[in-house]
Design a protein around this motif. Structure first.
Motif, mmCIF file in Angstrom:
data_model
loop_
_atom_site.group_PDB
_atom_site.id
_atom_site.type_symbol
_atom_site.label_atom_id
_atom_site.label_comp_id
_atom_site.label_asym_id
_atom_site.label_seq_id
_atom_site.Cartn_x
_atom_site.Cartn_y
_atom_site.Cartn_z
ATOM 1 N N GLN A 37 21.959 3.038 8.862
ATOM 2 C CA GLN A 37 22.955 2.731 7.848
ATOM 3 C C GLN A 37 23.119 1.222 7.676
ATOM 4 O O GLN A 37 23.254 0.720 6.565
ATOM 5 N N GLY A 38 23.121 0.495 8.788
ATOM 6 C CA GLY A 38 23.208 -0.966 8.711
ATOM 7 C C GLY A 38 22.002 -1.566 8.040
ATOM 8 O O GLY A 38 22.122 -2.513 7.251
ATOM 9 N N LYS A 67 19.714 -4.116 3.223
ATOM 10 C CA LYS A 67 18.700 -4.084 2.170
ATOM 11 C C LYS A 67 19.347 -4.040 0.799
ATOM 12 O O LYS A 67 18.919 -4.730 -0.139
ATOM 13 N N GLN A 68 20.412 -3.238 0.683
ATOM 14 C CA GLN A 68 21.134 -3.148 -0.586
ATOM 15 C C GLN A 68 21.790 -4.476 -0.934
ATOM 16 O O GLN A 68 21.799 -4.898 -2.089
ATOM 17 N N LYS A 69 22.334 -5.157 0.094
ATOM 18 C CA LYS A 69 22.992 -6.445 -0.123
ATOM 19 C C LYS A 69 21.991 -7.490 -0.588
ATOM 20 O O LYS A 69 22.268 -8.275 -1.513
ATOM 21 N N VAL A 70 20.817 -7.522 0.054
ATOM 22 C CA VAL A 70 19.777 -8.487 -0.315
ATOM 23 C C VAL A 70 19.297 -8.225 -1.734
ATOM 24 O O VAL A 70 19.120 -9.160 -2.530
ATOM 25 N N THR A 71 19.098 -6.971 -2.071
ATOM 26 C CA THR A 71 18.641 -6.616 -3.418
ATOM 27 C C THR A 71 19.673 -7.016 -4.466
ATOM 28 O O THR A 71 19.328 -7.531 -5.549
ATOM 29 N N ASN A 109 21.992 -9.442 -4.199
ATOM 30 C CA ASN A 109 22.038 -10.906 -4.313
ATOM 31 C C ASN A 109 20.845 -11.434 -5.088
ATOM 32 O O ASN A 109 20.973 -12.378 -5.878
ATOM 33 N N ARG A 110 19.689 -10.821 -4.875
ATOM 34 C CA ARG A 110 18.490 -11.256 -5.576
ATOM 35 C C ARG A 110 18.607 -10.985 -7.066
ATOM 36 O O ARG A 110 18.239 -11.832 -7.901
ATOM 37 N N SER A 111 19.142 -9.833 -7.409
ATOM 38 C CA SER A 111 19.302 -9.489 -8.834
ATOM 39 C C SER A 111 20.329 -10.394 -9.507
ATOM 40 O O SER A 111 20.177 -10.757 -10.685
ATOM 41 N N GLU A 112 21.366 -10.780 -8.747
ATOM 42 C CA GLU A 112 22.378 -11.680 -9.308
ATOM 43 C C GLU A 112 21.811 -13.067 -9.568
ATOM 44 O O GLU A 112 22.125 -13.719 -10.579
ATOM 45 N N LYS A 113 20.928 -13.532 -8.675
ATOM 46 C CA LYS A 113 20.309 -14.842 -8.872
ATOM 47 C C LYS A 113 19.350 -14.845 -10.042
ATOM 48 O O LYS A 113 19.280 -15.800 -10.815
ATOM 49 N N GLU A 114 18.618 -13.746 -10.203
ATOM 50 C CA GLU A 114 17.659 -13.648 -11.312
ATOM 51 C C GLU A 114 18.364 -13.569 -12.658
ATOM 52 O O GLU A 114 17.847 -14.061 -13.665
ATOM 53 N N SER A 115 19.546 -12.961 -12.645
ATOM 54 C CA SER A 115 20.303 -12.829 -13.899
ATOM 55 C C SER A 115 21.036 -14.145 -14.209
ATOM 56 O O SER A 115 21.316 -14.443 -15.355
#
Length: 314
Positions: free
Chosen positions: A296-297, A302-306, A308-314
């Motif tokens: 679960q951790g 993994k969800q958090k990294v994904t 943050n990455r999507s927020e930076k790309e946007s």
């Protein structure tokens, strides 16, 4: 993984050298006993059957070994395996008539069986001691040191876990899991559903009988309270808290929930409430048990990294 497990065993083998406390060695021995019993309970659960009378089979192994050693003066090195065989044989005898029972019904029958074993102990009180218990059981090792017992139960736990692990991952274990998934589909492809359920029950009870027999010659005193219904329920709790879907689950659950009451011995009267709270919290937050925390951790990171990455790309 094999190297890590071997390293862990070596570290555990060094405990008596590093730790001189008799009490800590005693707790460690109890941990090994409950690890064996809880893991064997999971083996039965793999077939889709939840036994609520598992401690009763521990008592069969314990009393059989103790009575043979006391009445016939046999060495515990012979009576302990015989106690385990007795538990496995009884499991086969009672397993076939109830092999077609599933889920709730099997659990209720196993619960009544565990209670029935206590009644049998009372009926044969001449040999079992009845309500007064059985004392003066020959020890496995002479002397007051707990170190030989520590190494014995460590070795017994390692061997038992190895056997249960191989049993689970062999062809028989795969068939048992198939029965749990869908007994109708399993039967349609030629799997003997009743036979594999009895086999899982016999294997699990043999191992727990081994633990019970070893306990008898360690504690040298047996009483009905040692293997009552509460003891069986605790084993189920250990398994659920640790995680029934993972082989390591019962091990972790037994270790954690055996040590916690010892850390708070002054609050021993509150142990059932503490266990109930832990079970509720684990089921609510970690449905897969304590072994599911890592996954679960990992998924959360993994969800958090994904994200943050999507927020930076946007």
């Amino acid at each position: 993984m094999g190297i890590m497990l071997a390293g862990l065993v070596i570290i555990l083998a060094l405990v008596p050298i590093l730790v001189k406390s008799v009490y800590i060695l005693h707790v460690a021995i109890l941990v090994y006993i409950y690890v064996i019993a809880t893991s064997s309970l999971r083996t039965i659960a793999l077939s889709g059957q939840l036994s609520l009378g598992h401690a009763g089979f521990m008592s069969i192994g314990a009393y059989t070994s103790a009575i043979l050693a006391m009445q016939l003066s046999w060495t515990p090195w012979i009576t302990i395996p015989l106690g385990a065989l007795a538990a496995g044989l009884v499991a086969v005898i009672v397993g076939f008539p109830f092999s077609r029972l599933r889920t709730f019904y099997f659990s209720m029958v196993s619960l009544f069986f565990g209670m029935g074993i206590l009644a049998v102990n009372t009926v044969f009180s001449t040999y079992t001691g009845g309500y007064y218990g059985l004392a003066g059981i020959p020890p496995l090792f002479l002397g007051l040191s707990k170190v030989p017992f520590y190494f014995f139960f460590l070795g017994l736990a390692v061997v038992s876990l190895f056997i249960l692990n191989r049993f689970e991952h062999c062809r028989i274990g795969m068939s048992i899991k198939a029965v749990a998934q869908s007994y109708e589909v399993a039967a349609s492809v030629g799997i003997n559903v009743a036979g594999y359920r009895v086999l899982a029950l016999a294997a699990g009870c043999f191992i727990t009988g081994l633990a019970g027999a070893g306990y008898a010659h360690y504690n040298q005193v047996l009483s009905q309270n040692t293997f009552d219904v509460v003891a069986s329920v605790y084993l189920v709790i250990y398994m659920i808290v640790g995680g029934i879907t993972s082989f390591a689950g019962p091990i972790i659950g037994a270790v954690v929930l055996t040590i916690i009451p010892e850390l708070f011995r002054g609050l021993k009267m509150w142990t059932p409430y503490v266990f109930a709270t832990i079970v509720i919290l684990v089921i609510f937050f970690f449905p897969e048990g304590l072994t599911g925390i890592y996954e679960q951790g990992k998924a959360w990171c993994k969800q958090k990294v994904t994200k943050n990455r999507s927020e930076k790309e946007s």
